[in-house]
Design a protein around this motif. Structure first.
Motif, PDB file in Angstrom:
ATOM      1  N   PRO A 158       0.815  -1.426   0.032  1.00  0.00           N
ATOM      2  CA  PRO A 158      -0.014   0.177   0.032  1.00  0.00           C
ATOM      3  C   PRO A 158       0.554   1.174  -0.088  1.00  0.00           C
ATOM      4  O   PRO A 158       1.720   1.309   0.695  1.00  0.00           O
ATOM      5  CB  PRO A 158      -0.768  -0.288   1.611  1.00  0.00           C
ATOM      6  CG  PRO A 158       0.044  -1.340   2.515  1.00  0.00           C
ATOM      7  CD  PRO A 158       0.508  -2.038   1.190  1.00  0.00           C
ATOM      8  N   GLY A 159       0.221   2.532  -0.611  1.00  0.00           N
ATOM      9  CA  GLY A 159       1.325   3.579  -0.430  1.00  0.00           C
ATOM     10  C   GLY A 159       2.765   3.355  -2.088  1.00  0.00           C
ATOM     11  O   GLY A 159       3.225   4.654  -1.315  1.00  0.00           O
ATOM     12  N   VAL A 160       2.791   2.777  -2.667  1.00  0.00           N
ATOM     13  CA  VAL A 160       3.940   2.481  -3.272  1.00  0.00           C
ATOM     14  C   VAL A 160       3.527   3.684  -4.565  1.00  0.00           C
ATOM     15  O   VAL A 160       4.676   4.237  -5.308  1.00  0.00           O
ATOM     16  CB  VAL A 160       4.215   0.683  -3.940  1.00  0.00           C
ATOM     17  CG1 VAL A 160       3.197   0.506  -4.345  1.00  0.00           C
ATOM     18  CG2 VAL A 160       5.441   0.971  -4.359  1.00  0.00           C
ATOM     19  N   GLY A 161       1.545   3.921  -5.101  1.00  0.00           N
ATOM     20  CA  GLY A 161       1.641   3.828  -6.066  1.00  0.00           C
ATOM     21  C   GLY A 161       1.436   3.287  -7.271  1.00  0.00           C
ATOM     22  O   GLY A 161       1.672   3.782  -8.549  1.00  0.00           O
ATOM     23  N   LYS A 162       0.400   2.538  -6.790  1.00  0.00           N
ATOM     24  CA  LYS A 162       0.073   1.442  -8.011  1.00  0.00           C
ATOM     25  C   LYS A 162      -1.278   2.646  -8.046  1.00  0.00           C
ATOM     26  O   LYS A 162      -1.442   2.119  -9.519  1.00  0.00           O
ATOM     27  CB  LYS A 162      -0.353  -0.176  -7.574  1.00  0.00           C
ATOM     28  CG  LYS A 162       0.478  -0.217  -6.674  1.00  0.00           C
ATOM     29  CD  LYS A 162       0.106  -1.355  -5.853  1.00  0.00           C
ATOM     30  CE  LYS A 162      -1.051  -1.599  -4.960  1.00  0.00           C
ATOM     31  NZ  LYS A 162      -0.252  -0.595  -3.843  1.00  0.00           N
ATOM     32  N   SER A 163      -1.635   2.654  -7.997  1.00  0.00           N
ATOM     33  CA  SER A 163      -2.802   3.578  -8.403  1.00  0.00           C
ATOM     34  C   SER A 163      -3.035   4.933  -8.861  1.00  0.00           C
ATOM     35  O   SER A 163      -3.547   5.278 -10.476  1.00  0.00           O
ATOM     36  CB  SER A 163      -4.284   3.961  -7.342  1.00  0.00           C
ATOM     37  OG  SER A 163      -4.460   2.928  -7.090  1.00  0.00           O
ATOM     38  N   ASP A 207      -5.648   1.946   2.883  1.00  0.00           N
ATOM     39  CA  ASP A 207      -4.820   1.849   1.393  1.00  0.00           C
ATOM     40  C   ASP A 207      -6.719   2.062   0.632  1.00  0.00           C
ATOM     41  O   ASP A 207      -7.528   1.453   0.985  1.00  0.00           O
ATOM     42  CB  ASP A 207      -4.443   0.707   0.803  1.00  0.00           C
ATOM     43  CG  ASP A 207      -4.297   0.976  -0.770  1.00  0.00           C
ATOM     44  OD1 ASP A 207      -3.313   1.157  -0.819  1.00  0.00           O
ATOM     45  OD2 ASP A 207      -5.586   0.189  -1.422  1.00  0.00           O
ATOM     46  N   GLU A 222      -5.710  -4.692 -10.670  1.00  0.00           N
ATOM     47  CA  GLU A 222      -4.688  -3.686  -9.242  1.00  0.00           C
ATOM     48  C   GLU A 222      -4.553  -4.286  -7.702  1.00  0.00           C
ATOM     49  O   GLU A 222      -5.716  -4.197  -6.773  1.00  0.00           O
ATOM     50  CB  GLU A 222      -4.476  -2.009  -8.923  1.00  0.00           C
ATOM     51  CG  GLU A 222      -4.150  -1.763  -7.448  1.00  0.00           C
ATOM     52  CD  GLU A 222      -4.672  -0.221  -7.130  1.00  0.00           C
ATOM     53  OE1 GLU A 222      -5.080   0.576  -7.874  1.00  0.00           O
ATOM     54  OE2 GLU A 222      -4.265   0.783  -6.490  1.00  0.00           O
ATOM     55  N   LYS A 228       8.544   6.308  -8.342  1.00  0.00           N
ATOM     56  CA  LYS A 228       8.705   7.826  -7.143  1.00  0.00           C
ATOM     57  C   LYS A 228       9.855   8.123  -7.635  1.00  0.00           C
ATOM     58  O   LYS A 228      10.691   8.609  -7.033  1.00  0.00           O
ATOM     59  CB  LYS A 228       7.900   7.395  -5.929  1.00  0.00           C
ATOM     60  CG  LYS A 228       6.681   7.074  -5.462  1.00  0.00           C
ATOM     61  CD  LYS A 228       6.486   7.234  -3.830  1.00  0.00           C
ATOM     62  CE  LYS A 228       5.139   6.650  -3.336  1.00  0.00           C
ATOM     63  NZ  LYS A 228       4.645   6.429  -2.581  1.00  0.00           N
ATOM     64  N   ASP A 274      11.098  10.621  -9.035  1.00  0.00           N
ATOM     65  CA  ASP A 274      11.222  11.548  -8.754  1.00  0.00           C
ATOM     66  C   ASP A 274      12.660  11.999  -7.623  1.00  0.00           C
ATOM     67  O   ASP A 274      12.450  12.944  -6.837  1.00  0.00           O
ATOM     68  CB  ASP A 274      10.212  12.319  -9.065  1.00  0.00           C
ATOM     69  CG  ASP A 274       9.013  11.971  -8.123  1.00  0.00           C
ATOM     70  OD1 ASP A 274       8.743  12.240  -7.367  1.00  0.00           O
ATOM     71  OD2 ASP A 274       8.187  11.377  -8.317  1.00  0.00           O
ATOM     72  N   SER A 308       7.676   7.432 -12.813  1.00  0.00           N
ATOM     73  CA  SER A 308       8.078   8.468 -11.907  1.00  0.00           C
ATOM     74  C   SER A 308       6.870   9.288 -12.338  1.00  0.00           C
ATOM     75  O   SER A 308       6.436   9.594 -13.375  1.00  0.00           O
ATOM     76  CB  SER A 308       8.285   9.999 -12.076  1.00  0.00           C
ATOM     77  OG  SER A 308       7.960  10.932 -11.540  1.00  0.00           O
ATOM     78  N   SER A 309       5.901   8.281 -11.739  1.00  0.00           N
ATOM     79  CA  SER A 309       4.152   8.739 -12.827  1.00  0.00           C
ATOM     80  C   SER A 309       4.034  10.096 -12.303  1.00  0.00           C
ATOM     81  O   SER A 309       3.161  11.116 -13.704  1.00  0.00           O
ATOM     82  CB  SER A 309       2.947   8.200 -11.252  1.00  0.00           C
ATOM     83  OG  SER A 309       3.136   6.690 -11.952  1.00  0.00           O
ATOM     84  N   ALA A 310       4.209  10.830 -11.527  1.00  0.00           N
ATOM     85  CA  ALA A 310       4.113  12.613 -11.306  1.00  0.00           C
ATOM     86  C   ALA A 310       4.764  13.213 -12.274  1.00  0.00           C
ATOM     87  O   ALA A 310       3.639  13.665 -12.834  1.00  0.00           O
ATOM     88  CB  ALA A 310       5.303  12.541  -9.928  1.00  0.00           C
TER      89      ALA A 310
HETATM   90  N1  LIG Z   1       6.789  11.395  -4.922  1.00  0.00           N
HETATM   91  C1  LIG Z   1       6.198  11.336  -6.279  1.00  0.00           C
HETATM   92  N2  LIG Z   1       4.941  10.390  -5.586  1.00  0.00           N
HETATM   93  C2  LIG Z   1       4.220   9.830  -5.897  1.00  0.00           C
HETATM   94  C3  LIG Z   1       4.011   8.907  -7.102  1.00  0.00           C
HETATM   95  N3  LIG Z   1       3.286   8.862  -7.291  1.00  0.00           N
HETATM   96  C4  LIG Z   1       2.149   7.733  -6.154  1.00  0.00           C
HETATM   97  N4  LIG Z   1       2.823   9.278  -5.667  1.00  0.00           N
HETATM   98  C5  LIG Z   1       2.457   9.096  -4.122  1.00  0.00           C
HETATM   99  O1  LIG Z   1       1.879   7.865  -3.324  1.00  0.00           O
HETATM  100  C6  LIG Z   1       1.144   7.818  -2.595  1.00  0.00           C
HETATM  101  C7  LIG Z   1       0.590   6.301  -2.831  1.00  0.00           C
HETATM  102  O2  LIG Z   1      -0.115   6.596  -4.254  1.00  0.00           O
HETATM  103  P1  LIG Z   1      -0.865   5.616  -4.505  1.00  0.00           P
HETATM  104  O3  LIG Z   1      -1.326   5.215  -6.213  1.00  0.00           O
HETATM  105  O4  LIG Z   1      -2.814   5.452  -3.570  1.00  0.00           O
HETATM  106  O5  LIG Z   1      -0.469   4.076  -3.446  1.00  0.00           O
HETATM  107  P2  LIG Z   1      -0.863   3.024  -3.598  1.00  0.00           P
HETATM  108  O6  LIG Z   1      -1.307   2.656  -2.996  1.00  0.00           O
HETATM  109  O7  LIG Z   1       0.094   1.867  -4.399  1.00  0.00           O
HETATM  110  O8  LIG Z   1      -2.264   2.812  -4.809  1.00  0.00           O
HETATM  111  C8  LIG Z   1       0.112   9.088  -2.915  1.00  0.00           C
HETATM  112  O9  LIG Z   1       0.333  10.433  -1.318  1.00  0.00           O
HETATM  113  C9  LIG Z   1       0.342   9.583  -3.966  1.00  0.00           C
HETATM  114  O10 LIG Z   1       0.776  10.864  -4.519  1.00  0.00           O
HETATM  115  C10 LIG Z   1       5.226   9.571  -7.749  1.00  0.00           C
HETATM  116  O11 LIG Z   1       5.296   9.024  -8.979  1.00  0.00           O
HETATM  117  N5  LIG Z   1       6.444  10.268  -6.725  1.00  0.00           N
END
Ligand SMILES: Nc1nc2c(ncn2[C@@H]2O[C@H](COP(=O)(O)OP(=O)(O)O)[C@@H](O)[C@H]2O)c(=O)[nH]1
Ligand SMILES: [Mg+2]
Length: 316
Positions: A56-61, A97, A145, A193, A195, A227-229
Motif C-alpha cells: 500500500p502507498g507504493v503508487g499503484k493507483s 489504502d 490492481e 517515485k 522523482d 515517476s508517475s508524478a
Molecule cells: N513523489 C511521488 N509520489 C507519488 C508518485 N506516485 C504516487 N505518489 C504518491 O504516493 C501515494 C500513494 O499513491 P497511490 O497511487 O495511492 O498508492 P497505492 O496504494 O499503491 O495505490 C500518494 O500520496 C501519491 O501521491 C510519484 O511518481 N512520485
C-alpha cells in the motif's frame, strides 16, 4: 436476480451491459450459475491483462491512472479491477489504502470496478477472476490492481498475462521477492517515485542485486524506474511490457500459462467451498475426467461434491 448475461450483450452493450453482467456473477453462486456465459467470454481473450501489485502507498493507483490516460490516447478501451483490502474494515483502516483512481465517468472507454479482497490480503475472489475474464473479452487492456504483501502477490499471477511489481524507494521491499519462489517472481519490476532521486536509484540497484541471486525461470524480470508524478520512465515501461507480451506470444507459452491459471481457478473455488478435503475428494474422483472449459468444470465439480458431501449446491 439479474437476468442472465450474454456475451453478445457485453460486447455490444457498453458499460450498463458490463455492469449487469458483473452484478449477475457477483450474486451468490453467480459464477457457477453463469458458467456458460463465463466460458464464452473466456473463449474470446481479446485484451491484455496487466496485474499491478505492491505494498500500500507504493503508487499503484497513481501509475494506473497514467496507464489509463495513455491507453485512451492510443484509442484503447480500458477496464480496471481494483481489489480493495479496505473493504475489510480493520485491514483497510490499518493500511489506509483506498483506490485513488480518477477517471471520467462519461468516458465509455474506461470501466473501473472495485472488488473486496478474498480471505487473505489482496486475494482474488472467484467473482474478481470471473470479472477479469469478462473484461478481457470486452476491453483492449485490463488492469488488475492488488495490494501485494508477500504471499498474496502470487494471486495476481492467477489472472494476469504480465505481472508488474511496484517497489517503493527506501523500503527494503527488494528483499521480499528474493525469498519468493520462481513462480512468484513478477515479470516486470518498477521502482516508483523515481522523482525522489537517490533513494529510488538505490532501490533499483538493490532489486537488481537481489534478482541476480534469485533463481529466475525462462523469463528474466526487468527492473525499471518510473515517476508517475513526472511521467518519466513510461516509454521504457511500455517497451518492457511489450517485450514480455512478445515473449509470451512465442510458441504455446501463453496457452500453457492460461491452462495453468484455469486449473488454479477451479481448484481455488472448490477449496473455498468444500475445504481442502473436498478438493482432495474431487481430485481423486473418477468424475474429474472431462474436458469442459473451466467455469463449466467448476459448476459440475461443485454439483458433484455437493451431492457427495451432502452439502448445498452453491449454484442451486
Ligand atoms: N513523489 C511521488 N509520489 C507519488 C508518485 N506516485 C504516487 N505518489 C504518491 O504516493 C501515494 C500513494 O499513491 P497511490 O497511487 O495511492 O498508492 P497505492 O496504494 O499503491 O495505490 C500518494 O500520496 C501519491 O501521491 C510519484 O511518481 N512520485
Ligand atoms: Mg491503490
Amino acid at each position: 436476480m439479474a437476468s442472465a448475461p450474454t456475451l453478445e450483450a457485453v460486447l455490444a452493450g457498453g458499460k450498463p451491459a458490463v455492469a449487469r453482467a458483473l452484478a449477475a456473477i457477483e450474486a451468490k453462486g453467480g459464477t457457477l450459475r453463469h458458467a456458460a456465459f463465463l466460458d464464452a467470454a473466456r473463449g474470446v481473450p481479446h485484451g491484455r491483462v496487466l496485474g499491478i501489485t505492491g505494498p500500500p502507498g507504493v503508487g499503484k493507483s497513481t501509475l494506473t491512472n497514467v496507464l489509463i490516460s495513455e491507453a485512451r490516447t492510443r484509442g484503447e478501451r480500458v477496464a480496471v479491477i481494483a481489489v480493495d483490502p479496505s473493504s475489510r474494515q480493520t485491514m483497510g483502516a490499518l493500511l489506509g489504502d483506498r483506490t485513488r483512481l480518477r477517471t471520467d465517468p462519461e468516458d465509455e472507454g474506461v470501466f473501473v470496478r472495485s472488488f473486496a479482497a478474498r480471505d487473505r490480503l489482496g486475494g482474488l475472489s472467484d467473482a474478481a477472476i470471473a470479472a477479469t475474464v469478462v473484461m478481457r473479452a470486452a476491453y483492449d487492456l485490463v488492469i488488475v490492481e492488488t495490494v501485494g504483501i508477500g504471499q498474496s502477490e502470487a494471486d495476481i499471477a492467477l489472472v494476469a498475462d504480465t505481472v508488474l511489481l511496484c517497489v517503493q524507494p527506501g523500503s527494503g521491499d527488494s528483499l521480499q521477492f528474493m525469498k519468493a519462489g520462481v513462480m512468484e517472481l513478477p515479470d516486470v519490476i518498477v521502482v516508483t517515485k523515481a522523482d525522489l532521486g537517490a533513494p529510488a536509484r538505490r532501490a533499483r540497484a538493490d532489486v537488481e542485486g537481489a534478482l541476480s541471486l534469485a533463481a529466475t525461470g525462462e523469463w528474466r524480470p526487468e527492473v525499471l524506474m518510473v515517476s508517475s508524478a513526472m511521467r518519466s520512465g513510461m516509454d521504457e515501461l511500455h517497451d518492457a511490457l511489450d517485450r514480455h507480451a512478445g515473449w509470451l506470444a512465442v510458441g504455446d507459452r501463453l496457452a500453457r500459462k492460461r491452462a495453468v491459471q484455469e486449473s488454479a481457478w477451479v481448484e481455488d473455488v472448490l477449496r473455498d467451498r468444500f475445504g481442502r478435503e473436498g478438493l482432495r475428494t474431487w481430485l481423486s474422483s473418477p468424475d474429474r475426467s472431462g474436458s469442459e472449459p473451466p467455469f463449466e468444470r467448476m459448476a459440475r465439480a461443485s454439483a458433484v461434491l455437493a451431492a457427495r458431501l451432502g452439502a448445498d449446491d452453491p449454484a442451486a
